[in-house]
Design a protein around this motif. Sequence first.
Motif, PDB file in Angstrom:
ATOM      1  N   PHE A  10       0.840  -1.192   0.000  1.00 36.80           N
ATOM      2  CA  PHE A  10       0.000   0.000   0.000  1.00 36.80           C
ATOM      3  C   PHE A  10       0.879   1.246   0.000  1.00 36.80           C
ATOM      4  CE2 PHE A  10      -1.914   3.442   2.489  1.00 36.80           C
ATOM      5  CZ  PHE A  10      -2.979   3.741   1.659  1.00 36.80           C
ATOM      6  N   TYR A  11       0.576   2.161  -0.908  1.00 36.07           N
ATOM      7  CA  TYR A  11       1.262   3.451  -0.981  1.00 36.07           C
ATOM      8  C   TYR A  11       0.218   4.557  -1.008  1.00 36.07           C
ATOM      9  CZ  TYR A  11       5.335   0.801  -2.624  1.00 36.07           C
ATOM     10  OH  TYR A  11       6.368  -0.071  -2.737  1.00 36.07           O
ATOM     11  N   ARG A  12       0.561   5.693  -0.424  1.00 33.48           N
ATOM     12  CA  ARG A  12      -0.318   6.855  -0.599  1.00 33.48           C
ATOM     13  C   ARG A  12       0.076   7.507  -1.916  1.00 33.48           C
ATOM     14  NH1 ARG A  12       2.388  11.605   1.919  1.00 33.48           N
ATOM     15  NH2 ARG A  12       4.315  10.763   2.733  1.00 33.48           N
ATOM     16  N   ASN A  13      -0.917   8.012  -2.615  1.00 37.30           N
ATOM     17  CA  ASN A  13      -0.710   8.540  -3.959  1.00 37.30           C
ATOM     18  C   ASN A  13      -0.931  10.051  -3.936  1.00 37.30           C
ATOM     19  OD1 ASN A  13      -0.545   9.017  -6.666  1.00 37.30           O
ATOM     20  ND2 ASN A  13      -2.061   7.486  -7.260  1.00 37.30           N
ATOM     21  N   LYS A  14       0.109  10.792  -3.591  1.00 42.15           N
ATOM     22  CA  LYS A  14      -0.015  12.244  -3.476  1.00 42.15           C
ATOM     23  C   LYS A  14      -0.231  12.922  -4.829  1.00 42.15           C
ATOM     24  CE  LYS A  14       2.252  14.674  -0.588  1.00 42.15           C
ATOM     25  NZ  LYS A  14       3.300  15.360   0.169  1.00 42.15           N
ATOM     26  N   ARG A  15       0.224  12.299  -5.899  1.00 41.07           N
ATOM     27  CA  ARG A  15       0.089  12.924  -7.221  1.00 41.07           C
ATOM     28  C   ARG A  15      -1.372  12.998  -7.666  1.00 41.07           C
ATOM     29  NH1 ARG A  15       4.643  10.408  -6.779  1.00 41.07           N
ATOM     30  NH2 ARG A  15       4.122   8.344  -7.505  1.00 41.07           N
ATOM     31  N   ASP A  16      -2.163  12.012  -7.283  1.00 40.22           N
ATOM     32  CA  ASP A  16      -3.585  11.997  -7.649  1.00 40.22           C
ATOM     33  C   ASP A  16      -4.490  12.295  -6.468  1.00 40.22           C
ATOM     34  OD1 ASP A  16      -2.864  11.296 -10.237  1.00 40.22           O
ATOM     35  OD2 ASP A  16      -2.965   9.151  -9.803  1.00 40.22           O
ATOM     36  N   GLY A  17      -3.905  12.554  -5.296  1.00 39.57           N
ATOM     37  CA  GLY A  17      -4.685  12.757  -4.085  1.00 39.57           C
ATOM     38  C   GLY A  17      -5.035  14.213  -3.850  1.00 39.57           C
ATOM     39  N   LYS A  18      -5.873  14.438  -2.853  1.00 37.52           N
ATOM     40  CA  LYS A  18      -6.309  15.791  -2.497  1.00 37.52           C
ATOM     41  C   LYS A  18      -5.548  16.328  -1.297  1.00 37.52           C
ATOM     42  CE  LYS A  18      -9.530  16.023  -5.613  1.00 37.52           C
ATOM     43  NZ  LYS A  18      -9.328  16.787  -6.791  1.00 37.52           N
ATOM     44  N   VAL A  19      -5.558  15.606  -0.178  1.00 36.66           N
ATOM     45  CA  VAL A  19      -4.924  16.111   1.038  1.00 36.66           C
ATOM     46  C   VAL A  19      -3.577  15.424   1.244  1.00 36.66           C
ATOM     47  CG1 VAL A  19      -5.154  16.368   3.534  1.00 36.66           C
ATOM     48  CG2 VAL A  19      -7.149  16.664   2.073  1.00 36.66           C
ATOM     49  N   MET A  20      -3.592  14.150   1.583  1.00 34.11           N
ATOM     50  CA  MET A  20      -2.353  13.410   1.806  1.00 34.11           C
ATOM     51  C   MET A  20      -2.212  12.238   0.832  1.00 34.11           C
ATOM     52  SD  MET A  20      -2.083  13.352   5.922  1.00 34.11           S
ATOM     53  CE  MET A  20      -0.323  13.121   6.014  1.00 34.11           C
ATOM     54  N   VAL A  34     -11.935   6.195  -6.883  1.00 32.38           N
ATOM     55  CA  VAL A  34     -11.458   7.114  -5.849  1.00 32.38           C
ATOM     56  C   VAL A  34     -12.599   7.965  -5.296  1.00 32.38           C
ATOM     57  CG1 VAL A  34     -10.745   8.975  -7.413  1.00 32.38           C
ATOM     58  CG2 VAL A  34      -9.574   8.677  -5.233  1.00 32.38           C
ATOM     59  N   THR A  35     -13.585   8.278  -6.097  1.00 29.51           N
ATOM     60  CA  THR A  35     -14.729   9.057  -5.621  1.00 29.51           C
ATOM     61  C   THR A  35     -15.502   8.278  -4.554  1.00 29.51           C
ATOM     62  OG1 THR A  35     -14.887  10.061  -7.808  1.00 29.51           O
ATOM     63  CG2 THR A  35     -16.772  10.333  -6.354  1.00 29.51           C
ATOM     64  N   MET A  36     -15.661   6.973  -4.775  1.00 28.01           N
ATOM     65  CA  MET A  36     -16.356   6.144  -3.778  1.00 28.01           C
ATOM     66  C   MET A  36     -15.554   6.072  -2.477  1.00 28.01           C
ATOM     67  SD  MET A  36     -19.229   5.215  -4.943  1.00 28.01           S
ATOM     68  CE  MET A  36     -19.631   4.000  -3.723  1.00 28.01           C
ATOM     69  N   VAL A  37     -14.244   5.967  -2.582  1.00 25.19           N
ATOM     70  CA  VAL A  37     -13.410   5.907  -1.383  1.00 25.19           C
ATOM     71  C   VAL A  37     -13.535   7.211  -0.604  1.00 25.19           C
ATOM     72  CG1 VAL A  37     -11.045   5.698  -0.518  1.00 25.19           C
ATOM     73  CG2 VAL A  37     -11.807   4.261  -2.397  1.00 25.19           C
ATOM     74  N   ARG A  38     -13.522   8.341  -1.317  1.00 18.68           N
ATOM     75  CA  ARG A  38     -13.646   9.639  -0.651  1.00 18.68           C
ATOM     76  C   ARG A  38     -15.016   9.802  -0.003  1.00 18.68           C
ATOM     77  NH1 ARG A  38     -10.582  12.369  -5.577  1.00 18.68           N
ATOM     78  NH2 ARG A  38      -8.461  12.206  -4.736  1.00 18.68           N
TER      79      ARG A  38
END
Length: 128
Positions: A10-20, A34-38
């Motif tokens: 698991f990686y956080r995806n800052k390039r496609d993310g909003k906050v972190m 990603v919309t469903m996850v948000r």
Amino acid sequence: MSQPASRTRFYRNKRDGKVMGLCSGIADYTGIDVTMVRMMFLFSLFISGGSILPVYFIAGFMAPERPYELDSETPDERQFWQGVRASPGRSARAIGGRLKDIDRRLADIEHYVTTENRSLAREIDSLR
């Protein structure tokens, strides 16, 4: 020399993310939009009364950022690795099945070429 990036981690995806980039990272990891996850995160934020925010920030600081070498994945590769993360055993069986099918087809070709085939021999002789 460093090890290559793991495609099953698991990686956080800052390039496609909003906050972190956590929601985007979860979407990449699971294959969910990603919309469903948000929306699920916002729902859990309201349900928990905001107590999930510290968990979000702790996870954001602990999760590594997605390496740049994983950005060159094709959609087919991305879907394959999401399947591997979801069910490694099923993915291994599917790959094994494909390899057995290829092996069977190669054996059929080998059998056809190596057996004494009179019509094939006549065609080859007529080409000479």
